[in-house]
Design a protein around this motif. Structure first.
Motif, mmCIF file in Angstrom:
data_model
loop_
_atom_site.group_PDB
_atom_site.id
_atom_site.type_symbol
_atom_site.label_atom_id
_atom_site.label_comp_id
_atom_site.label_asym_id
_atom_site.label_seq_id
_atom_site.Cartn_x
_atom_site.Cartn_y
_atom_site.Cartn_z
ATOM 1 N N PHE A 204 -38.826 42.151 49.903
ATOM 2 C CA PHE A 204 -37.668 41.273 49.747
ATOM 3 C C PHE A 204 -36.419 41.840 50.393
ATOM 4 C CE2 PHE A 204 -40.593 40.768 46.233
ATOM 5 C CZ PHE A 204 -40.903 39.435 46.383
ATOM 6 N N THR A 205 -36.586 42.742 51.340
ATOM 7 C CA THR A 205 -35.440 43.300 52.058
ATOM 8 C C THR A 205 -35.637 43.106 53.552
ATOM 9 O OG1 THR A 205 -36.415 45.497 52.288
ATOM 10 C CG2 THR A 205 -35.138 45.079 50.274
ATOM 11 N N GLY A 206 -34.741 43.613 54.337
ATOM 12 C CA GLY A 206 -34.810 43.474 55.781
ATOM 13 C C GLY A 206 -35.989 44.189 56.421
ATOM 14 N N ASN A 207 -36.768 44.926 55.624
ATOM 15 C CA ASN A 207 -37.921 45.651 56.155
ATOM 16 C C ASN A 207 -39.155 44.772 56.319
ATOM 17 O OD1 ASN A 207 -36.385 48.003 56.004
ATOM 18 N ND2 ASN A 207 -37.011 48.361 53.892
ATOM 19 N N ASN A 208 -39.068 43.521 55.949
ATOM 20 C CA ASN A 208 -40.226 42.627 55.976
ATOM 21 C C ASN A 208 -39.948 41.478 56.946
ATOM 22 O OD1 ASN A 208 -42.052 40.477 55.345
ATOM 23 N ND2 ASN A 208 -42.486 41.466 53.400
ATOM 24 N N ARG A 209 -40.872 41.214 57.845
ATOM 25 C CA ARG A 209 -40.654 40.160 58.852
ATOM 26 C C ARG A 209 -40.553 38.777 58.226
ATOM 27 N NH1 ARG A 209 -45.513 37.660 59.730
ATOM 28 N NH2 ARG A 209 -47.330 38.832 59.085
ATOM 29 N N ARG A 210 -41.059 38.609 56.990
ATOM 30 C CA ARG A 210 -40.991 37.316 56.305
ATOM 31 C C ARG A 210 -39.740 37.176 55.453
ATOM 32 N NH1 ARG A 210 -45.420 36.892 52.593
ATOM 33 N NH2 ARG A 210 -45.185 39.118 52.395
ATOM 34 N N THR A 211 -38.853 38.179 55.491
ATOM 35 C CA THR A 211 -37.684 38.198 54.627
ATOM 36 C C THR A 211 -36.893 36.902 54.699
ATOM 37 O OG1 THR A 211 -37.482 40.570 54.714
ATOM 38 C CG2 THR A 211 -35.489 39.367 54.228
ATOM 39 N N GLY A 212 -36.586 36.384 53.533
ATOM 40 C CA GLY A 212 -35.721 35.222 53.440
ATOM 41 C C GLY A 212 -36.392 33.891 53.670
ATOM 42 N N LYS A 213 -37.697 33.865 53.797
ATOM 43 C CA LYS A 213 -38.388 32.607 54.055
ATOM 44 C C LYS A 213 -39.017 32.085 52.768
ATOM 45 C CE LYS A 213 -39.285 33.539 58.872
ATOM 46 N NZ LYS A 213 -40.281 33.692 59.910
ATOM 47 N N ASN A 214 -38.355 31.125 52.167
ATOM 48 C CA ASN A 214 -38.888 30.422 50.996
ATOM 49 C C ASN A 214 -39.170 31.326 49.797
ATOM 50 O OD1 ASN A 214 -38.888 27.842 52.257
ATOM 51 N ND2 ASN A 214 -40.639 28.532 53.444
ATOM 52 N N TRP A 215 -38.231 32.175 49.469
ATOM 53 C CA TRP A 215 -38.376 33.018 48.287
ATOM 54 C C TRP A 215 -38.303 32.201 47.007
ATOM 55 C CZ3 TRP A 215 -34.590 37.531 49.621
ATOM 56 C CH2 TRP A 215 -35.187 38.365 50.565
ATOM 57 N N GLU B 255 -32.015 30.197 47.239
ATOM 58 C CA GLU B 255 -32.210 31.300 48.188
ATOM 59 C C GLU B 255 -30.970 32.175 48.330
ATOM 60 O OE1 GLU B 255 -35.235 31.835 50.284
ATOM 61 O OE2 GLU B 255 -35.878 30.617 48.605
ATOM 62 N N GLY B 256 -29.844 31.546 48.600
ATOM 63 C CA GLY B 256 -28.607 32.297 48.819
ATOM 64 C C GLY B 256 -28.197 33.112 47.605
ATOM 65 N N ASP B 257 -28.293 32.526 46.425
ATOM 66 C CA ASP B 257 -27.934 33.234 45.198
ATOM 67 C C ASP B 257 -28.842 34.434 44.960
ATOM 68 O OD1 ASP B 257 -25.937 31.354 44.723
ATOM 69 O OD2 ASP B 257 -27.144 30.193 43.305
ATOM 70 N N LEU B 258 -30.130 34.277 45.259
ATOM 71 C CA LEU B 258 -31.060 35.393 45.085
ATOM 72 C C LEU B 258 -30.707 36.543 46.026
ATOM 73 C CD1 LEU B 258 -33.599 36.709 43.888
ATOM 74 C CD2 LEU B 258 -34.897 35.606 45.721
ATOM 75 N N LYS B 259 -30.414 36.234 47.269
ATOM 76 C CA LYS B 259 -30.057 37.279 48.228
ATOM 77 C C LYS B 259 -28.822 38.047 47.769
ATOM 78 C CE LYS B 259 -32.099 34.939 52.154
ATOM 79 N NZ LYS B 259 -31.858 34.299 53.446
ATOM 80 N N VAL B 260 -27.847 37.332 47.236
ATOM 81 C CA VAL B 260 -26.637 37.988 46.724
ATOM 82 C C VAL B 260 -27.000 38.881 45.540
ATOM 83 C CG1 VAL B 260 -24.431 37.584 45.551
ATOM 84 C CG2 VAL B 260 -25.037 36.236 47.566
ATOM 85 N N ALA C 107 -35.985 45.452 42.926
ATOM 86 C CA ALA C 107 -35.133 44.615 43.785
ATOM 87 C C ALA C 107 -35.058 45.172 45.198
ATOM 88 C CB ALA C 107 -33.730 44.500 43.183
ATOM 89 N N SER C 108 -35.271 46.458 45.340
ATOM 90 C CA SER C 108 -35.207 47.102 46.655
ATOM 91 C C SER C 108 -36.547 47.092 47.398
ATOM 92 C CB SER C 108 -34.742 48.553 46.484
ATOM 93 O OG SER C 108 -35.641 49.261 45.644
ATOM 94 N N SER D 27 -28.720 42.058 46.693
ATOM 95 C CA SER D 27 -27.818 42.991 47.373
ATOM 96 C C SER D 27 -26.868 43.682 46.391
ATOM 97 C CB SER D 27 -27.020 42.277 48.466
ATOM 98 O OG SER D 27 -26.077 41.397 47.900
ATOM 99 N N ARG D 28 -26.552 43.036 45.289
ATOM 100 C CA ARG D 28 -25.642 43.611 44.286
ATOM 101 C C ARG D 28 -26.351 44.424 43.212
ATOM 102 N NH1 ARG D 28 -21.596 38.463 43.340
ATOM 103 N NH2 ARG D 28 -20.596 38.592 45.392
ATOM 104 N N HIS D 29 -27.663 44.297 43.139
ATOM 105 C CA HIS D 29 -28.419 44.953 42.069
ATOM 106 C C HIS D 29 -29.650 45.668 42.632
ATOM 107 C CE1 HIS D 29 -26.290 41.543 40.163
ATOM 108 N NE2 HIS D 29 -26.031 42.448 39.231
ATOM 109 N N GLU D 30 -29.439 46.553 43.579
ATOM 110 C CA GLU D 30 -30.559 47.252 44.208
ATOM 111 C C GLU D 30 -31.372 48.069 43.215
ATOM 112 O OE1 GLU D 30 -29.012 49.454 47.503
ATOM 113 O OE2 GLU D 30 -28.611 47.647 48.661
ATOM 114 N N ASP D 31 -30.786 48.391 42.069
ATOM 115 C CA ASP D 31 -31.497 49.149 41.039
ATOM 116 C C ASP D 31 -32.171 48.227 40.023
ATOM 117 O OD1 ASP D 31 -29.043 48.249 40.110
ATOM 118 O OD2 ASP D 31 -28.731 49.968 38.795
#
Length: 99
Positions: free
Chosen positions: A52-63, A11-16, A47-48, A19-23
């Motif tokens: 999978f960003t902060g615009n989704n209420r499920r963000t970060g849950k079991n990606w 999870e953590g690696d995916l979030k990083v 990726a944007s 965030s580093r590869h929005e394109d």
């Protein structure tokens, strides 16, 4: 060529990466077994994508845990070739971010 990177229980690696590869792009995949590498591509996203960003209420849950994993790349074509290798066909594009 942009080599696809698998995120399986990372999870953590995916979030990083996102965030580093929005394109970049990601394949959302269903895990088909308990061993890393046992999965089938489901859908291609940017990726944007709001899924999978902060615009989704499920963000970060079991990606990348439980039922799903992600494969990311800077190239949508590389991911589609990867999808064909894994599942025998191209992954359909997200109706929201890949229009």
């Amino acid at each position: 060529m942009a080599k696809p990177e698998l995120f399986w229980n990372r999870e953590g690696d995916l979030k990083v990466w996102l965030s580093r590869h929005e394109d970049g792009y990601l394949l959302n995949c269903f895990k088909t077994g308990g061993t890393e590498g046992e999965y089938l591509p489901y859908k291609l996203h940017r990726a944007s994508c709001g899924s999978f960003t902060g615009n989704n209420r499920r963000t970060g849950k079991n990606w990348t845990n439980k039922r799903f994993c992600k494969v990311c790349s800077l190239s949508a074509d590389a991911l589609q070739r990867h999808a064909e290798t894994k599942g025998g066909k191209r992954a359909p594009p997200c109706q929201h971010c890949m229009r």
